[in-house]
Scaffold this motif. Sequence first.
Motif, PDB file in Angstrom:
ATOM      1  N   CYS A   1     -16.916 -19.581  -8.934  1.00 23.53           N
ATOM      2  CA  CYS A   1     -18.326 -19.723  -8.551  1.00 23.53           C
ATOM      3  C   CYS A   1     -18.401 -20.158  -7.089  1.00 23.53           C
ATOM      4  N   PHE A   2     -19.596 -20.146  -6.547  1.00 25.38           N
ATOM      5  CA  PHE A   2     -19.798 -20.365  -5.107  1.00 25.38           C
ATOM      6  C   PHE A   2     -20.891 -21.411  -4.931  1.00 25.38           C
ATOM      7  N   GLY A   3     -20.537 -22.552  -4.381  1.00 27.42           N
ATOM      8  CA  GLY A   3     -21.497 -23.642  -4.266  1.00 27.42           C
ATOM      9  C   GLY A   3     -21.967 -23.848  -2.838  1.00 27.42           C
ATOM     10  N   LEU A   4     -23.101 -23.264  -2.540  1.00 29.19           N
ATOM     11  CA  LEU A   4     -23.729 -23.474  -1.225  1.00 29.19           C
ATOM     12  C   LEU A   4     -25.109 -24.098  -1.412  1.00 29.19           C
ATOM     13  N   THR A   5     -25.945 -23.427  -2.208  1.00 30.38           N
ATOM     14  CA  THR A   5     -27.333 -23.851  -2.382  1.00 30.38           C
ATOM     15  C   THR A   5     -27.410 -25.202  -3.084  1.00 30.38           C
ATOM     16  N   GLU A   6     -28.389 -25.985  -2.688  1.00 30.56           N
ATOM     17  CA  GLU A   6     -28.589 -27.314  -3.281  1.00 30.56           C
ATOM     18  C   GLU A   6     -30.023 -27.422  -3.795  1.00 30.56           C
ATOM     19  N   PRO A   7     -30.290 -28.446  -4.590  1.00 33.89           N
ATOM     20  CA  PRO A   7     -31.655 -28.587  -5.116  1.00 33.89           C
ATOM     21  C   PRO A   7     -32.704 -28.568  -4.004  1.00 33.89           C
ATOM     22  N   ASP A   8     -32.381 -29.135  -2.840  1.00 30.31           N
ATOM     23  CA  ASP A   8     -33.363 -29.190  -1.748  1.00 30.31           C
ATOM     24  C   ASP A   8     -32.928 -28.404  -0.512  1.00 30.31           C
ATOM     25  N   ALA A   9     -31.984 -27.500  -0.659  1.00 27.41           N
ATOM     26  CA  ALA A   9     -31.547 -26.690   0.493  1.00 27.41           C
ATOM     27  C   ALA A   9     -31.170 -25.303   0.006  1.00 27.41           C
ATOM     28  N   GLY A  10     -32.121 -24.348   0.106  1.00 27.82           N
ATOM     29  CA  GLY A  10     -31.871 -22.977  -0.339  1.00 27.82           C
ATOM     30  C   GLY A  10     -31.844 -22.032   0.843  1.00 27.82           C
ATOM     31  N   SER A  11     -33.023 -21.713   1.357  1.00 23.53           N
ATOM     32  CA  SER A  11     -33.087 -20.788   2.494  1.00 23.53           C
ATOM     33  C   SER A  11     -32.471 -21.402   3.751  1.00 23.53           C
ATOM     34  N   ASP A  12     -32.468 -22.725   3.813  1.00 24.53           N
ATOM     35  CA  ASP A  12     -31.917 -23.421   4.993  1.00 24.53           C
ATOM     36  C   ASP A  12     -30.659 -24.181   4.583  1.00 24.53           C
ATOM     37  N   PRO A  13     -29.540 -23.449   4.427  1.00 21.78           N
ATOM     38  CA  PRO A  13     -28.334 -24.121   3.919  1.00 21.78           C
ATOM     39  C   PRO A  13     -27.807 -25.182   4.885  1.00 21.78           C
ATOM     40  N   GLY A  14     -28.208 -25.083   6.148  1.00 23.63           N
ATOM     41  CA  GLY A  14     -27.784 -26.095   7.124  1.00 23.63           C
ATOM     42  C   GLY A  14     -28.326 -27.478   6.783  1.00 23.63           C
ATOM     43  N   ALA A  15     -29.328 -27.524   5.899  1.00 26.19           N
ATOM     44  CA  ALA A  15     -29.907 -28.814   5.498  1.00 26.19           C
ATOM     45  C   ALA A  15     -29.153 -29.429   4.324  1.00 26.19           C
ATOM     46  N   MET A  16     -27.992 -28.889   3.998  1.00 27.99           N
ATOM     47  CA  MET A  16     -27.231 -29.405   2.847  1.00 27.99           C
ATOM     48  C   MET A  16     -26.944 -30.892   3.004  1.00 27.99           C
ATOM     49  N   THR A  17     -26.931 -31.566   1.861  1.00 28.09           N
ATOM     50  CA  THR A  17     -26.603 -32.999   1.916  1.00 28.09           C
ATOM     51  C   THR A  17     -25.212 -33.279   1.338  1.00 28.09           C
ATOM     52  N   THR A  18     -24.564 -32.267   0.800  1.00 32.62           N
ATOM     53  CA  THR A  18     -23.198 -32.457   0.295  1.00 32.62           C
ATOM     54  C   THR A  18     -22.283 -32.800   1.478  1.00 32.62           C
ATOM     55  N   ARG A  19     -21.494 -33.824   1.299  1.00 32.56           N
ATOM     56  CA  ARG A  19     -20.652 -34.328   2.375  1.00 32.56           C
ATOM     57  C   ARG A  19     -19.176 -34.272   2.000  1.00 32.56           C
ATOM     58  N   CYS A  20     -18.316 -34.120   3.029  1.00 32.74           N
ATOM     59  CA  CYS A  20     -16.879 -34.239   2.808  1.00 32.74           C
ATOM     60  C   CYS A  20     -16.331 -35.210   3.857  1.00 32.74           C
ATOM     61  N   LYS A  21     -15.260 -35.877   3.477  1.00 33.86           N
ATOM     62  CA  LYS A  21     -14.647 -36.831   4.416  1.00 33.86           C
ATOM     63  C   LYS A  21     -13.140 -36.778   4.252  1.00 33.86           C
TER      64      LYS A  21
END
Length: 418
Positions: A162-182
């Motif tokens: 599967c492919f996880g890009l879209t978020e509950p509050d970031a669809g058309s604007d994927p740059g607004a994603m809140t998923t973080r990596c560190k």
Amino acid sequence: MSDTTAEPPTPTPSTQAPSPRTAAPAATPMTRREVEDTFDLDALYTPEERMIRDAVREYVQSELAPHAGEWWREGIFPEHLPRAFGEMGMLGVAIPEAYGGAGATATAYGLVNREVEAADSGLRSFVSVQSSLVMWPILTYGSEDLKKAWLPRLATGEAIGCFGLTEPDAGSDPGAMTTRCKRVGDDWVIRGTKRWITSGTRADVAIIWARDEDSGRVLGFVVETDREGFRAEDIKTKASMRLSVTSELHLDDVAVPDANRLDVVGLKGALSCLSQARFGIAFGVLGAGFATLDEAMHYLEDRPSFGEPLTGKQLVQAKLADMWSDLTKGSLLAYRLGRLKDEGAITPTHISMAKRDNVRAALQAARHARDLLGGNGITTEYGAMRHMSNLETVSTYEGADAVHTLILGRALTGRAAF
Ligand code: TGC
């Protein structure tokens, strides 16, 4: 000089009585083949492309299409399908044979999408997510170890992705994603939620996009779904795409080794994957659209109304002609799109135009078919309403109609208006 005041000549009464309304002679409608390939694109495909398409068509029409209505109504994606698709060579059609794919052209991949979507857009979603959004990024941005570990198993359907890009509050604007990596030592720790993810609860592996807390750049990772902190649940309230598994993914500090990071930095990594999937959609939706035209033609020919088959009515023919014409133009566009991709000359603008306009053509065809089938058109015994409902999703996902309109607007004017 003519006498403009002269009376117009009195019409001579006809000596023939008006002919009584006679039964219409037996009609000879076009065959499905003639309708679906009016401009003989068949002659332009390679023998291998035709062979792949025909084999998939036979399989889809005998094994999938007869059950699609029931699966959709029950909200079931049968467990045996991934392996069956793998056996048919439908997963990773354009992925090199060395990694288990069919090594065929992009056009062949497009044609497979079209055949599968003739049965249901949800079935095509599985094929295109697996091929374009999981296998393609691993092939393009993954290490040799990742390719060897995953691609052959994804090609057989033994593994699901599967492919996880879209978020509950970031669809058309994927740059607004809140998923973080560190980065923590040799690992990356990922935290966030992804939504509207095809195959999420079935997946063995997920391509996850997250913003690096330190650099601020978007990075992509191959995440095995049995890692601690990974959880998925299905979205069960869909009135569309009901035979497709659609999920929400929760990543609660999931640790993955740096070796699982894809070799691409920035949003372009994720967007380049979407380009592959949107390409497949531009072909796929034609299958759904032509299926609704074929169904409407048969239904209306067999259904008399006001003394003759409905196919003999002007308002009906107007709709059928529009469906045929729009889908045929879509086929010509898809053919050229395929060849541009095969030649390495395709651009995101080509893909946006084809995705947007072919979805519009298919959705309009399905809406017309639903209308033409009257009351029966709202049941799942016929495909029109199911296809129409699915195509509403297809119009929204992988770049909403409005997003593709603005991509075209930006290309035309040089001004971004998102
Ligand atoms: P923008 O400045 O336009 O671009 C950022 C960088 O990306 C590059 N790029 C692309 N590369 C390849 N293919 C494409 N289609 C590309 N589009 C853009 C671009 O060249 C640039 O590269 P660089 O090197 O300069 O950094 O970015 P933006 O943020 O302004 O984007 C604008 C916009 C709206 C076009 C873009 O964000 C977009 O396409 N939005 C729609 C996203 C979308 O389709 N979301 C739905 C996905 S469906 C889903 O996630 C569910 S998963 C599928 C499933 O499971 O069914």
